[in-house]
Design a protein around this motif. Structure first.
Motif, PDB file in Angstrom:
ATOM      1  N   ILE A  10       0.074  12.129  11.462  1.00  0.00           N
ATOM      2  CA  ILE A  10       1.387  11.523  11.224  1.00  0.00           C
ATOM      3  C   ILE A  10       1.273  10.606  10.010  1.00  0.00           C
ATOM      4  O   ILE A  10       0.465   9.676   9.985  1.00  0.00           O
ATOM      5  CB  ILE A  10       1.876  10.736  12.453  1.00  0.00           C
ATOM      6  CG1 ILE A  10       2.015  11.677  13.646  1.00  0.00           C
ATOM      7  CG2 ILE A  10       3.193  10.035  12.146  1.00  0.00           C
ATOM      8  CD1 ILE A  10       2.369  10.996  14.941  1.00  0.00           C
ATOM      9  N   TYR A  11       2.083  10.894   9.014  1.00  0.00           N
ATOM     10  CA  TYR A  11       2.096  10.098   7.793  1.00  0.00           C
ATOM     11  C   TYR A  11       3.138   8.984   7.898  1.00  0.00           C
ATOM     12  O   TYR A  11       4.159   9.141   8.553  1.00  0.00           O
ATOM     13  CB  TYR A  11       2.418  10.968   6.579  1.00  0.00           C
ATOM     14  CG  TYR A  11       1.351  11.986   6.277  1.00  0.00           C
ATOM     15  CD1 TYR A  11       0.103  11.583   5.819  1.00  0.00           C
ATOM     16  CD2 TYR A  11       1.587  13.347   6.454  1.00  0.00           C
ATOM     17  CE1 TYR A  11      -0.894  12.512   5.544  1.00  0.00           C
ATOM     18  CE2 TYR A  11       0.604  14.280   6.177  1.00  0.00           C
ATOM     19  CZ  TYR A  11      -0.626  13.852   5.724  1.00  0.00           C
ATOM     20  OH  TYR A  11      -1.602  14.771   5.458  1.00  0.00           O
ATOM     21  N   VAL A  12       2.848   7.880   7.228  1.00  0.00           N
ATOM     22  CA  VAL A  12       3.761   6.739   7.205  1.00  0.00           C
ATOM     23  C   VAL A  12       4.379   6.668   5.807  1.00  0.00           C
ATOM     24  O   VAL A  12       3.661   6.637   4.813  1.00  0.00           O
ATOM     25  CB  VAL A  12       3.025   5.425   7.532  1.00  0.00           C
ATOM     26  CG1 VAL A  12       3.991   4.255   7.528  1.00  0.00           C
ATOM     27  CG2 VAL A  12       2.297   5.536   8.861  1.00  0.00           C
TER      28      VAL A  12
ATOM     29  N   ARG B  56       7.859   7.627  10.198  1.00  0.00           N
ATOM     30  CA  ARG B  56       6.630   8.354  10.531  1.00  0.00           C
ATOM     31  C   ARG B  56       6.981   9.830  10.513  1.00  0.00           C
ATOM     32  O   ARG B  56       7.898  10.263  11.200  1.00  0.00           O
ATOM     33  CB  ARG B  56       6.110   7.934  11.893  1.00  0.00           C
ATOM     34  CG  ARG B  56       5.723   6.456  11.952  1.00  0.00           C
ATOM     35  CD  ARG B  56       5.123   6.133  13.288  1.00  0.00           C
ATOM     36  NE  ARG B  56       5.391   4.747  13.633  1.00  0.00           N
ATOM     37  CZ  ARG B  56       4.616   4.018  14.416  1.00  0.00           C
ATOM     38  NH1 ARG B  56       3.545   4.547  14.962  1.00  0.00           N
ATOM     39  NH2 ARG B  56       4.911   2.767  14.691  1.00  0.00           N
ATOM     40  N   ILE B  57       6.237  10.572   9.711  1.00  0.00           N
ATOM     41  CA  ILE B  57       6.527  11.992   9.534  1.00  0.00           C
ATOM     42  C   ILE B  57       5.288  12.814   9.872  1.00  0.00           C
ATOM     43  O   ILE B  57       4.215  12.607   9.297  1.00  0.00           O
ATOM     44  CB  ILE B  57       7.000  12.279   8.096  1.00  0.00           C
ATOM     45  CG1 ILE B  57       8.269  11.460   7.819  1.00  0.00           C
ATOM     46  CG2 ILE B  57       7.235  13.765   7.890  1.00  0.00           C
ATOM     47  CD1 ILE B  57       8.733  11.477   6.404  1.00  0.00           C
ATOM     48  N   ARG B  58       5.455  13.747  10.799  1.00  0.00           N
ATOM     49  CA  ARG B  58       4.353  14.602  11.244  1.00  0.00           C
ATOM     50  C   ARG B  58       4.014  15.613  10.148  1.00  0.00           C
ATOM     51  O   ARG B  58       4.887  16.193   9.515  1.00  0.00           O
ATOM     52  CB  ARG B  58       4.753  15.326  12.535  1.00  0.00           C
ATOM     53  CG  ARG B  58       3.584  15.995  13.231  1.00  0.00           C
ATOM     54  CD  ARG B  58       3.942  16.471  14.629  1.00  0.00           C
ATOM     55  NE  ARG B  58       4.305  15.392  15.541  1.00  0.00           N
ATOM     56  CZ  ARG B  58       3.435  14.624  16.187  1.00  0.00           C
ATOM     57  NH1 ARG B  58       2.136  14.790  15.998  1.00  0.00           N
ATOM     58  NH2 ARG B  58       3.850  13.686  17.011  1.00  0.00           N
TER      59      ARG B  58
ATOM     60  N   LEU C  46       0.826  -1.208   0.000  1.00  0.00           N
ATOM     61  CA  LEU C  46       0.000   0.000   0.000  1.00  0.00           C
ATOM     62  C   LEU C  46       0.859   1.256   0.000  1.00  0.00           C
ATOM     63  O   LEU C  46       0.607   2.196  -0.757  1.00  0.00           O
ATOM     64  CB  LEU C  46      -0.930   0.008   1.217  1.00  0.00           C
ATOM     65  CG  LEU C  46      -2.065  -1.008   1.211  1.00  0.00           C
ATOM     66  CD1 LEU C  46      -2.723  -1.093   2.586  1.00  0.00           C
ATOM     67  CD2 LEU C  46      -3.088  -0.641   0.140  1.00  0.00           C
ATOM     68  N   LEU C  47       1.883   1.272   0.858  1.00  0.00           N
ATOM     69  CA  LEU C  47       2.764   2.439   0.939  1.00  0.00           C
ATOM     70  C   LEU C  47       3.535   2.638  -0.364  1.00  0.00           C
ATOM     71  O   LEU C  47       3.668   3.758  -0.863  1.00  0.00           O
ATOM     72  CB  LEU C  47       3.738   2.302   2.111  1.00  0.00           C
ATOM     73  CG  LEU C  47       3.120   2.307   3.505  1.00  0.00           C
ATOM     74  CD1 LEU C  47       4.183   2.010   4.556  1.00  0.00           C
ATOM     75  CD2 LEU C  47       2.414   3.622   3.795  1.00  0.00           C
TER      76      LEU C  47
ATOM     77  N   THR D 184      -1.090  11.662  -1.741  1.00  0.00           N
ATOM     78  CA  THR D 184      -0.859  12.014  -0.345  1.00  0.00           C
ATOM     79  C   THR D 184      -0.489  10.766   0.436  1.00  0.00           C
ATOM     80  O   THR D 184      -1.119   9.722   0.273  1.00  0.00           O
ATOM     81  CB  THR D 184      -2.142  12.637   0.265  1.00  0.00           C
ATOM     82  OG1 THR D 184      -2.551  13.723  -0.548  1.00  0.00           O
ATOM     83  CG2 THR D 184      -1.907  13.111   1.676  1.00  0.00           C
ATOM     84  N   PRO D 185       0.518  10.850   1.306  1.00  0.00           N
ATOM     85  CA  PRO D 185       0.902   9.674   2.110  1.00  0.00           C
ATOM     86  C   PRO D 185      -0.251   9.196   2.990  1.00  0.00           C
ATOM     87  O   PRO D 185      -1.188   9.941   3.272  1.00  0.00           O
ATOM     88  CB  PRO D 185       2.050  10.197   2.971  1.00  0.00           C
ATOM     89  CG  PRO D 185       2.533  11.427   2.290  1.00  0.00           C
ATOM     90  CD  PRO D 185       1.351  12.006   1.587  1.00  0.00           C
ATOM     91  N   LEU D 186      -0.158   7.957   3.432  1.00  0.00           N
ATOM     92  CA  LEU D 186      -1.181   7.357   4.282  1.00  0.00           C
ATOM     93  C   LEU D 186      -0.859   7.553   5.760  1.00  0.00           C
ATOM     94  O   LEU D 186       0.303   7.616   6.142  1.00  0.00           O
ATOM     95  CB  LEU D 186      -1.297   5.862   3.992  1.00  0.00           C
ATOM     96  CG  LEU D 186      -1.820   5.483   2.612  1.00  0.00           C
ATOM     97  CD1 LEU D 186      -1.588   4.010   2.343  1.00  0.00           C
ATOM     98  CD2 LEU D 186      -3.290   5.823   2.488  1.00  0.00           C
ATOM     99  N   THR D 187      -1.903   7.597   6.564  1.00  0.00           N
ATOM    100  CA  THR D 187      -1.748   7.612   8.019  1.00  0.00           C
ATOM    101  C   THR D 187      -1.957   6.188   8.532  1.00  0.00           C
ATOM    102  O   THR D 187      -2.451   5.318   7.803  1.00  0.00           O
ATOM    103  CB  THR D 187      -2.790   8.535   8.675  1.00  0.00           C
ATOM    104  OG1 THR D 187      -4.091   7.996   8.440  1.00  0.00           O
ATOM    105  CG2 THR D 187      -2.696   9.960   8.149  1.00  0.00           C
ATOM    106  N   ALA D 188      -1.628   5.965   9.799  1.00  0.00           N
ATOM    107  CA  ALA D 188      -1.852   4.650  10.402  1.00  0.00           C
ATOM    108  C   ALA D 188      -3.337   4.294  10.371  1.00  0.00           C
ATOM    109  O   ALA D 188      -3.700   3.139  10.111  1.00  0.00           O
ATOM    110  CB  ALA D 188      -1.322   4.629  11.829  1.00  0.00           C
TER     111      ALA D 188
END
Length: 135
Positions: free
Chosen positions: A79-81, A69-71, A26-27, A36-40
């Motif tokens: 927080i994006y993964v 993990r990037i805020r 998925l990532l 856009t990046p995914l969150t948990a």
């Protein structure tokens, strides 16, 4: 399940668990598309895993250096993964093994039987989903 256990137990795919492969896939696809990046939370929704499971898996993946993990800069609560370079490299290596296994199955079964197997697996999945909705 037997095939999954056999593949993992015989070290055909040794680096990743099934859930880790799913998350990496998925990532990887998300990053490759430039979306856009995914969150948990979003990973949990897309994998049908519980929040506690996702957090445990992500923590293990982060410790291995596979994810970061990037805020968010616009909303500090988000927080994006991200798949790290090491995670991307490891995932692509393992994904190549998966494709090799599937190509072997296809070669041995032939196109007609592989299509039949795929159709039956998709139908079985639909039946299980219908069962879940009705119970």
């Amino acid at each position: 399940m037997q095939m999954s256990v056999f593949i993992r137990g015989n070290r055909l795919l040794a680096e990743f668990s099934f859930n880790e492969m799913m998350i990496c896939g998925l990532l990887y696809r998300r990053q490759e598309s430039g979306a856009t990046p995914l969150t948990a939370t979003e990973l949990g929704e897309q994998t049908n895993l519980l929040k506690s499971q996702i957090n445990h898996i992500l923590t293990q993946m982060e410790q291995r250096g596979w994810i970061e993990r990037i805020r968010s800069t616009s909303d500090k609560r988000v927080i994006y993964v991200h798949l790290s370079d090491l995670g991307r490299e490891s995932y692509l290596k393992e994904h190549a093994k998966v494709l090799e296994i599937l190509n072997t199955v296809h070669r041995e079964l032939g196109s007609e039987k592989t299509l039949e197997l795929t159709t039956l697996l998709n139908r079985a999945t639909s039946i299980v989903h219908a069962y879940e909705r009705n119970h």
